[in-house]
Design a protein around this motif. Structure first.
Motif, PDB file in Angstrom:
ATOM      1  N   VAL A 152       0.719  -1.170  -0.013  1.00 45.44           N
ATOM      2  CA  VAL A 152       0.038  -0.089  -0.086  1.00 45.44           C
ATOM      3  C   VAL A 152       0.868   1.305   0.025  1.00 45.44           C
ATOM      4  CG1 VAL A 152      -1.987  -1.164   1.133  1.00 45.44           C
ATOM      5  CG2 VAL A 152      -0.190   0.007   2.477  1.00 45.44           C
ATOM      6  N   GLU A 153       0.170   2.438  -0.344  1.00 45.71           N
ATOM      7  CA  GLU A 153       1.024   3.630  -0.405  1.00 45.71           C
ATOM      8  C   GLU A 153       1.309   3.911   1.105  1.00 45.71           C
ATOM      9  OE1 GLU A 153       2.753   7.151  -1.923  1.00 45.71           O
ATOM     10  OE2 GLU A 153       2.087   5.499  -2.980  1.00 45.71           O
ATOM     11  N   PRO A 154       2.784   4.024   1.202  1.00 46.24           N
ATOM     12  CA  PRO A 154       2.974   4.621   2.765  1.00 46.24           C
ATOM     13  C   PRO A 154       2.338   5.987   3.530  1.00 46.24           C
ATOM     14  CG  PRO A 154       4.849   5.205   1.385  1.00 46.24           C
ATOM     15  CD  PRO A 154       3.953   4.420   0.367  1.00 46.24           C
ATOM     16  N   GLU A 155       2.206   6.038   4.528  1.00 47.78           N
ATOM     17  CA  GLU A 155       1.657   6.946   5.033  1.00 47.78           C
ATOM     18  C   GLU A 155       2.803   8.117   5.035  1.00 47.78           C
ATOM     19  OE1 GLU A 155      -1.160   7.686   6.454  1.00 47.78           O
ATOM     20  OE2 GLU A 155      -1.961   5.672   5.866  1.00 47.78           O
ATOM     21  N   PRO A 156       2.440   9.597   5.098  1.00 44.62           N
ATOM     22  CA  PRO A 156       3.056  10.762   4.990  1.00 44.62           C
ATOM     23  C   PRO A 156       3.971  10.692   6.264  1.00 44.62           C
ATOM     24  CG  PRO A 156       1.243  11.596   4.308  1.00 44.62           C
ATOM     25  CD  PRO A 156       0.937  10.040   4.812  1.00 44.62           C
ATOM     26  N   THR A 157       5.079  11.204   6.310  1.00 41.62           N
ATOM     27  CA  THR A 157       6.191  11.036   7.518  1.00 41.62           C
ATOM     28  C   THR A 157       6.560  12.862   7.688  1.00 41.62           C
ATOM     29  OG1 THR A 157       8.045  10.387   8.205  1.00 41.62           O
ATOM     30  CG2 THR A 157       8.253  10.527   5.896  1.00 41.62           C
ATOM     31  N   THR A 158       6.929  12.733   8.753  1.00 41.80           N
ATOM     32  CA  THR A 158       7.356  14.213   9.260  1.00 41.80           C
ATOM     33  C   THR A 158       8.864  14.436   8.996  1.00 41.80           C
ATOM     34  OG1 THR A 158       7.532  13.640  11.563  1.00 41.80           O
ATOM     35  CG2 THR A 158       5.725  14.446  10.971  1.00 41.80           C
ATOM     36  N   VAL A 159       9.737  13.324   8.990  1.00 42.77           N
ATOM     37  CA  VAL A 159      11.061  13.306   8.647  1.00 42.77           C
ATOM     38  C   VAL A 159      11.423  12.534   7.419  1.00 42.77           C
ATOM     39  CG1 VAL A 159      13.377  13.418   9.576  1.00 42.77           C
ATOM     40  CG2 VAL A 159      11.615  14.246  10.915  1.00 42.77           C
ATOM     41  N   LEU A 160      11.795  12.859   6.426  1.00 48.72           N
ATOM     42  CA  LEU A 160      12.052  11.831   5.210  1.00 48.72           C
ATOM     43  C   LEU A 160      13.241  11.973   4.920  1.00 48.72           C
ATOM     44  CD1 LEU A 160      10.993  10.345   2.687  1.00 48.72           C
ATOM     45  CD2 LEU A 160      11.038  12.401   1.417  1.00 48.72           C
ATOM     46  N   GLY A 161      13.993  10.852   5.064  1.00 50.18           N
ATOM     47  CA  GLY A 161      15.516  10.567   4.943  1.00 50.18           C
ATOM     48  C   GLY A 161      15.802  10.000   3.484  1.00 50.18           C
ATOM     49  N   MET A 162      16.791  10.290   2.723  1.00 47.04           N
ATOM     50  CA  MET A 162      17.032   9.975   1.432  1.00 47.04           C
ATOM     51  C   MET A 162      18.389   9.217   1.423  1.00 47.04           C
ATOM     52  SD  MET A 162      15.637  12.628  -1.394  1.00 47.04           S
ATOM     53  CE  MET A 162      16.353  13.892  -0.630  1.00 47.04           C
ATOM     54  N   ASP A 163      18.753   8.096   0.703  1.00 47.63           N
ATOM     55  CA  ASP A 163      20.025   7.606   0.705  1.00 47.63           C
ATOM     56  C   ASP A 163      20.235   6.977  -0.625  1.00 47.63           C
ATOM     57  OD1 ASP A 163      22.583   6.612   1.729  1.00 47.63           O
ATOM     58  OD2 ASP A 163      21.725   4.662   2.125  1.00 47.63           O
ATOM     59  N   GLU A 164      21.492   7.321  -1.100  1.00 47.70           N
ATOM     60  CA  GLU A 164      21.645   6.704  -2.267  1.00 47.70           C
ATOM     61  C   GLU A 164      22.788   5.634  -2.391  1.00 47.70           C
ATOM     62  OE1 GLU A 164      23.876  10.128  -3.510  1.00 47.70           O
ATOM     63  OE2 GLU A 164      22.377  11.213  -4.509  1.00 47.70           O
ATOM     64  N   THR A 165      22.417   4.425  -3.172  1.00 44.81           N
ATOM     65  CA  THR A 165      23.004   3.390  -3.008  1.00 44.81           C
ATOM     66  C   THR A 165      23.701   2.938  -4.428  1.00 44.81           C
ATOM     67  OG1 THR A 165      21.542   2.732  -1.122  1.00 44.81           O
ATOM     68  CG2 THR A 165      23.112   0.858  -2.174  1.00 44.81           C
ATOM     69  N   ARG A 166      25.044   2.716  -4.508  1.00 41.74           N
ATOM     70  CA  ARG A 166      25.408   2.195  -5.647  1.00 41.74           C
ATOM     71  C   ARG A 166      25.516   0.772  -5.533  1.00 41.74           C
ATOM     72  NH1 ARG A 166      31.236   4.275  -7.996  1.00 41.74           N
ATOM     73  NH2 ARG A 166      30.846   2.937 -10.319  1.00 41.74           N
ATOM     74  N   PHE A 167      25.018  -0.145  -6.811  1.00 41.98           N
ATOM     75  CA  PHE A 167      25.097  -1.475  -6.732  1.00 41.98           C
ATOM     76  C   PHE A 167      26.181  -1.978  -7.820  1.00 41.98           C
ATOM     77  CE2 PHE A 167      20.746  -0.554  -5.515  1.00 41.98           C
ATOM     78  CZ  PHE A 167      20.771  -1.410  -3.993  1.00 41.98           C
ATOM     79  N   GLY A 168      27.216  -2.458  -7.521  1.00 43.89           N
ATOM     80  CA  GLY A 168      28.328  -2.893  -8.412  1.00 43.89           C
ATOM     81  C   GLY A 168      29.164  -1.824  -8.951  1.00 43.89           C
ATOM     82  N   ARG A 169      29.836  -1.857 -10.033  1.00 48.40           N
ATOM     83  CA  ARG A 169      30.588  -0.958 -10.496  1.00 48.40           C
ATOM     84  C   ARG A 169      29.891  -0.269 -11.819  1.00 48.40           C
ATOM     85  NH1 ARG A 169      34.683  -5.645 -12.569  1.00 48.40           N
ATOM     86  NH2 ARG A 169      33.701  -6.248 -14.140  1.00 48.40           N
ATOM     87  N   PRO A 170      30.728   0.912 -12.354  1.00 50.85           N
ATOM     88  CA  PRO A 170      30.119   1.260 -13.698  1.00 50.85           C
ATOM     89  C   PRO A 170      29.833   0.475 -14.853  1.00 50.85           C
ATOM     90  CG  PRO A 170      31.552   2.651 -12.742  1.00 50.85           C
ATOM     91  CD  PRO A 170      31.721   1.420 -11.910  1.00 50.85           C
ATOM     92  N   ARG A 171      29.178   0.167 -15.626  1.00 52.02           N
ATOM     93  CA  ARG A 171      28.840  -0.532 -16.912  1.00 52.02           C
ATOM     94  C   ARG A 171      28.986   0.293 -17.990  1.00 52.02           C
ATOM     95  NH1 ARG A 171      28.940  -4.454 -13.627  1.00 52.02           N
ATOM     96  NH2 ARG A 171      27.187  -5.539 -12.730  1.00 52.02           N
ATOM     97  N   TRP A 172      29.246  -0.237 -19.139  1.00 54.96           N
ATOM     98  CA  TRP A 172      29.472   0.562 -20.505  1.00 54.96           C
ATOM     99  C   TRP A 172      28.236  -0.257 -21.412  1.00 54.96           C
ATOM    100  CZ3 TRP A 172      32.387   4.647 -21.335  1.00 54.96           C
ATOM    101  CH2 TRP A 172      32.997   5.046 -20.187  1.00 54.96           C
ATOM    102  N   ARG A 173      27.610   0.560 -22.198  1.00 51.55           N
ATOM    103  CA  ARG A 173      26.598   0.068 -22.915  1.00 51.55           C
ATOM    104  C   ARG A 173      26.838   0.758 -24.160  1.00 51.55           C
ATOM    105  NH1 ARG A 173      22.914   3.887 -23.726  1.00 51.55           N
ATOM    106  NH2 ARG A 173      22.635   5.253 -21.975  1.00 51.55           N
ATOM    107  N   PRO A 174      26.175  -0.005 -25.554  1.00 49.45           N
ATOM    108  CA  PRO A 174      26.558   0.567 -26.541  1.00 49.45           C
ATOM    109  C   PRO A 174      25.340   1.903 -26.875  1.00 49.45           C
ATOM    110  CG  PRO A 174      25.991  -1.817 -26.884  1.00 49.45           C
ATOM    111  CD  PRO A 174      26.008  -1.438 -25.572  1.00 49.45           C
TER     112      PRO A 174
END
Length: 130
Positions: free
Chosen positions: A48-70
């Motif tokens: 279900v859609e989460p309830e609104p929060t008074t303090v929203l945190g954001m975190d960036e996560t990197r999965f693996g290493r960079p890749r190259w695509r055509p």
């Protein structure tokens, strides 16, 4: 091959109960994509859609290493390559009990804004999300 609703529900429940999704196909004599589709359908009905929060945190996560695509072809016929970084941005309820609220591909401001804009309004205002 056709599967029954009962089988698809059973596959999703087994995964939901903690069994590794990679072991479920062999145990039930189905393919991995069949299990994955069952899990996706089950999750869409359960989540279900989460309830609104008074303090929203954001975190960036990197999965693996960079890749190259055509990415097209140069004028002289050589393949053009573009670098992609496998990043995701997660949104969490910092002071509440909801934990992870959502996750989007990328780590751009546009990805964050799109996720925030997709949230329903709370009490007539969006200010509770940020």
């Amino acid at each position: 091959m056709r599967t029954t609703t009962r089988l698809r529900t059973a596959l999703a429940v087994v995964v939901e109960d903690g069994r590794d999704q990679s072991g479920v196909p062999a145990a039930h004599q189905v393919s991995w994509p069949t299990v994955q589709r069952a899990v996706v359908v089950h999750a869409a009905a359960e989540l279900v859609e989460p309830e609104p929060t008074t303090v929203l945190g954001m975190d960036e996560t990197r999965f693996g290493r960079p890749r190259w695509r055509p990415d097209g072809v140069h004028d002289d016929g050589r393949i053009r390559w573009a670098r992609t970084d496998p990043w995701e941005t997660g949104f969490v309820d910092i002071i509440g009990d909801q934990a992870l609220l959502g996750q989007v591909d990328g780590r751009t401001s546009a990805a964050v804004q799109a996720w925030l804009a997709a949230r329903p309004e709370a009490s007539g205002t969006r200010s509770r999300w940020w």
